[in-house]
Design a protein around this motif. Structure first.
Motif, PDB file in Angstrom:
ATOM      1  N   ARG A 249     -18.808  -7.372  50.471  1.00 34.52           N
ATOM      2  CA  ARG A 249     -18.413  -8.780  50.463  1.00 34.52           C
ATOM      3  C   ARG A 249     -19.286  -9.503  51.475  1.00 34.52           C
ATOM      4  O   ARG A 249     -19.428  -9.055  52.613  1.00 34.52           O
ATOM      5  N   ILE A 250     -19.866 -10.597  51.004  1.00 35.92           N
ATOM      6  CA  ILE A 250     -20.759 -11.383  51.870  1.00 35.92           C
ATOM      7  C   ILE A 250     -20.068 -12.708  52.178  1.00 35.92           C
ATOM      8  O   ILE A 250     -19.744 -13.472  51.256  1.00 35.92           O
ATOM      9  N   PHE A 251     -19.835 -12.953  53.435  1.00 34.66           N
ATOM     10  CA  PHE A 251     -19.233 -14.224  53.859  1.00 34.66           C
ATOM     11  C   PHE A 251     -20.341 -15.140  54.359  1.00 34.66           C
ATOM     12  O   PHE A 251     -21.064 -14.792  55.290  1.00 34.66           O
ATOM     13  N   VAL A 252     -20.484 -16.273  53.711  1.00 31.86           N
ATOM     14  CA  VAL A 252     -21.530 -17.225  54.088  1.00 31.86           C
ATOM     15  C   VAL A 252     -20.849 -18.456  54.680  1.00 31.86           C
ATOM     16  O   VAL A 252     -19.983 -19.066  54.035  1.00 31.86           O
TER      17      VAL A 252
ATOM     18  N   ARG B 197     -13.479 -25.551  58.284  1.00 32.06           N
ATOM     19  CA  ARG B 197     -14.860 -25.278  57.875  1.00 32.06           C
ATOM     20  C   ARG B 197     -14.780 -24.462  56.591  1.00 32.06           C
ATOM     21  O   ARG B 197     -14.078 -23.459  56.531  1.00 32.06           O
ATOM     22  N   ALA B 198     -15.497 -24.896  55.554  1.00 32.41           N
ATOM     23  CA  ALA B 198     -15.466 -24.182  54.285  1.00 32.41           C
ATOM     24  C   ALA B 198     -16.727 -23.334  54.157  1.00 32.41           C
ATOM     25  O   ALA B 198     -17.803 -23.723  54.606  1.00 32.41           O
ATOM     26  N   GLY B 199     -16.588 -22.184  53.530  1.00 34.77           N
ATOM     27  CA  GLY B 199     -17.737 -21.308  53.315  1.00 34.77           C
ATOM     28  C   GLY B 199     -17.651 -20.673  51.940  1.00 34.77           C
ATOM     29  O   GLY B 199     -16.906 -21.143  51.078  1.00 34.77           O
ATOM     30  N   LYS B 200     -18.415 -19.608  51.752  1.00 35.53           N
ATOM     31  CA  LYS B 200     -18.439 -18.928  50.456  1.00 35.53           C
ATOM     32  C   LYS B 200     -18.183 -17.438  50.660  1.00 35.53           C
ATOM     33  O   LYS B 200     -18.610 -16.863  51.667  1.00 35.53           O
ATOM     34  N   LEU B 201     -17.543 -16.845  49.675  1.00 35.07           N
ATOM     35  CA  LEU B 201     -17.405 -15.395  49.627  1.00 35.07           C
ATOM     36  C   LEU B 201     -18.114 -14.912  48.373  1.00 35.07           C
ATOM     37  O   LEU B 201     -17.822 -15.383  47.276  1.00 35.07           O
ATOM     38  N   ILE B 202     -19.066 -14.013  48.545  1.00 37.99           N
ATOM     39  CA  ILE B 202     -19.803 -13.463  47.408  1.00 37.99           C
ATOM     40  C   ILE B 202     -19.529 -11.957  47.367  1.00 37.99           C
ATOM     41  O   ILE B 202     -19.763 -11.254  48.354  1.00 37.99           O
ATOM     42  N   GLU B 203     -19.013 -11.487  46.244  1.00 36.68           N
ATOM     43  CA  GLU B 203     -18.708 -10.062  46.119  1.00 36.68           C
ATOM     44  C   GLU B 203     -19.801  -9.388  45.313  1.00 36.68           C
ATOM     45  O   GLU B 203     -20.136  -9.831  44.214  1.00 36.68           O
TER      46      GLU B 203
ATOM     47  N   VAL C 290     -31.447 -21.391  57.536  1.00 32.72           N
ATOM     48  CA  VAL C 290     -31.685 -22.647  58.278  1.00 32.72           C
ATOM     49  C   VAL C 290     -30.345 -23.288  58.643  1.00 32.72           C
ATOM     50  O   VAL C 290     -30.194 -23.873  59.717  1.00 32.72           O
ATOM     51  N   ILE C 291     -29.382 -23.145  57.743  1.00 29.30           N
ATOM     52  CA  ILE C 291     -28.101 -23.841  57.938  1.00 29.30           C
ATOM     53  C   ILE C 291     -26.883 -22.923  57.905  1.00 29.30           C
ATOM     54  O   ILE C 291     -25.791 -23.346  58.258  1.00 29.30           O
ATOM     55  N   GLU C 292     -27.085 -21.676  57.474  1.00 28.15           N
ATOM     56  CA  GLU C 292     -25.915 -20.814  57.260  1.00 28.15           C
ATOM     57  C   GLU C 292     -26.027 -19.483  58.001  1.00 28.15           C
ATOM     58  O   GLU C 292     -27.122 -18.948  58.186  1.00 28.15           O
ATOM     59  N   ASN C 293     -24.885 -18.946  58.392  1.00 25.42           N
ATOM     60  CA  ASN C 293     -24.779 -17.579  58.886  1.00 25.42           C
ATOM     61  C   ASN C 293     -24.162 -16.722  57.780  1.00 25.42           C
ATOM     62  O   ASN C 293     -23.501 -17.247  56.882  1.00 25.42           O
ATOM     63  N   TYR C 294     -24.394 -15.414  57.867  1.00 29.32           N
ATOM     64  CA  TYR C 294     -23.724 -14.533  56.901  1.00 29.32           C
ATOM     65  C   TYR C 294     -23.193 -13.299  57.609  1.00 29.32           C
ATOM     66  O   TYR C 294     -23.692 -12.902  58.663  1.00 29.32           O
ATOM     67  N   ARG C 295     -22.160 -12.748  57.012  1.00 23.48           N
ATOM     68  CA  ARG C 295     -21.571 -11.525  57.542  1.00 23.48           C
ATOM     69  C   ARG C 295     -21.339 -10.591  56.361  1.00 23.48           C
ATOM     70  O   ARG C 295     -20.861 -11.014  55.307  1.00 23.48           O
ATOM     71  N   ILE C 296     -21.717  -9.333  56.534  1.00 25.55           N
ATOM     72  CA  ILE C 296     -21.585  -8.359  55.448  1.00 25.55           C
ATOM     73  C   ILE C 296     -20.412  -7.442  55.749  1.00 25.55           C
ATOM     74  O   ILE C 296     -20.299  -6.903  56.857  1.00 25.55           O
ATOM     75  N   GLU C 297     -19.529  -7.288  54.770  1.00 24.06           N
ATOM     76  CA  GLU C 297     -18.400  -6.382  54.934  1.00 24.06           C
ATOM     77  C   GLU C 297     -18.457  -5.382  53.784  1.00 24.06           C
ATOM     78  O   GLU C 297     -18.357  -5.772  52.624  1.00 24.06           O
ATOM     79  N   LYS C 298     -18.688  -4.123  54.128  1.00 23.73           N
ATOM     80  CA  LYS C 298     -18.763  -3.113  53.067  1.00 23.73           C
ATOM     81  C   LYS C 298     -17.366  -2.611  52.739  1.00 23.73           C
ATOM     82  O   LYS C 298     -16.579  -2.328  53.615  1.00 23.73           O
ATOM     83  N   VAL C 299     -17.090  -2.567  51.429  1.00 27.78           N
ATOM     84  CA  VAL C 299     -15.775  -2.133  50.966  1.00 27.78           C
ATOM     85  C   VAL C 299     -15.965  -0.778  50.306  1.00 27.78           C
ATOM     86  O   VAL C 299     -16.841  -0.625  49.447  1.00 27.78           O
ATOM     87  N   ALA C 300     -15.183   0.193  50.707  1.00 24.12           N
ATOM     88  CA  ALA C 300     -15.339   1.541  50.149  1.00 24.12           C
ATOM     89  C   ALA C 300     -15.045   1.561  48.650  1.00 24.12           C
ATOM     90  O   ALA C 300     -14.225   0.810  48.171  1.00 24.12           O
TER      91      ALA C 300
END
Lengths: 224, 77
Positions: free
Chosen positions: B4-7, B37-43, B67-77
């Motif tokens: 899961r990628i949180f942007v 603050r709104a963001g996106k979740l990409i699975e 340039v404008i966004e951070n991302y965080r990666i969450e690995k799901v088993a």
């Protein structure tokens, strides 16, 4: 003069841009589909048109910037071919890294569709040579994501190097330092949110945009 | 394997969508919301063995505009 207009799924100003190129140069541009991996040889000018490429999925311009044809556009820009990106085309150019910064959602949150006053900040560029520095002109804007953003260092550099081509006389979307259009370092790539191709004939109500295309074409013909 | 990628927008980048949501929450009578603050979740559904480097490259090259966004990666088993 050889020109081309890139067409993405969802582009909707590609025909208007082609009409503008033809009106001032007398030759029809090649219309290039986004899946094409090569451009015609010896292009002088490439237009990246407005619209809603790929439905603005993910971010405006993000998918188009990664399409095969944009690799070819980047290579052409590096060789010195002029590239003009308007509205969604500007978003595509920032997303592809050909221009710095990003276009955020308008500060108001609203889609804006109206004429906006602009000031010509740099009248020395190939795109603005037929305008006077400081001249106020008016082009239509039609966008949801036109709020130009870059970090302070980048903005300082753009201003210091004369790379702000156009500013909003009235900041309609929250853009940093009223920026409406910027040039790349070499000066052969311009991205802008307002639409010069929509004001080139008396029937459009005004013709402020025509000189942008005339200046470009005259410069290109002089170079040839 | 799933990731899961949180942007999210970087701090200091204006978020009109978040502001509109905030306003709507207040309109519904929810008090005490300080900011939104709104963001996106990409699975992503990934082939087993997809490397962390590849997932990170996907984020940098397309999923987030750094340039404008951070991302965080969450690995799901």
């Amino acid at each position: 003069m050889k020109s081309a207009v890139i067409v993405f799924p969802g582009s909707n100003c590609d025909r208007d841009l082609a009409v503008a190129f033809e009106a001032v140069s007398g030759t029809k541009p090649a219309m290039i589909w986004h899946r094409d991996t090569e451009l015609p040889d010896d292009l002088d000018l490439i237009g990246v048109p407005g619209g809603f490429s790929y439905g603005d999925y993910l971010r405006s311009g993000a998918m188009a910037a990664r399409s095969p044809v944009m690799q070819a556009v980047a290579k052409a820009a590096e060789r010195g071919t002029y590239v003009l990106g308007i509205c969604n085309g500007f978003q595509v150019l920032t997303e592809s890294g050909l221009l710095p910064g990003a276009l955020l959602r308008n500060a108001s949150g609203h889609f804006i569709c109206r004429d906006v006053g602009l000031t010509v900040d740099n009248a020395q560029s190939a795109f603005t040579s037929k305008y006077d520095a400081g001249e106020t002109i008016s082009f239509p804007v039609a966008h949801h994501d036109g709020n130009y953003f870059a970090d302070a260092d980048t903005l300082d550099r753009l201003e210091g190097e004369g790379r702000v081509a156009l500013r909003y006389a009235e900041n309609c979307n929250g853009s940093a330092r009223d920026i409406a259009g910027i040039l790349n370092e070499a000066g052969n790539v311009l991205g802008m949110m307002p639409h010069p191709e929509r004001v080139i004939e008396p029937a459009h109500g005004k013709t402020d945009g025509r000189r942008l295309f005339e200046g470009l074409v005259e410069g290109l013909l002089a170079r040839a | 394997m799933k990731a899961r990628i949180f942007v999210t927008l970087k701090g200091g980048v204006l978020d009109p969508q978040g502001k509109a949501i905030h306003h709507a929450l207040e309109g519904l009578g929810f008090t005490g919301v300080n900011d939104v603050r709104a963001g996106k979740l990409i699975e992503l559904d990934l082939a087993d063995g997809t490397s962390d480097d590849d997932i990170d490259a996907m984020c940098r090259k397309l999923l987030a505009n750094t340039v404008i966004e951070n991302y965080r990666i969450e690995k799901v088993a």
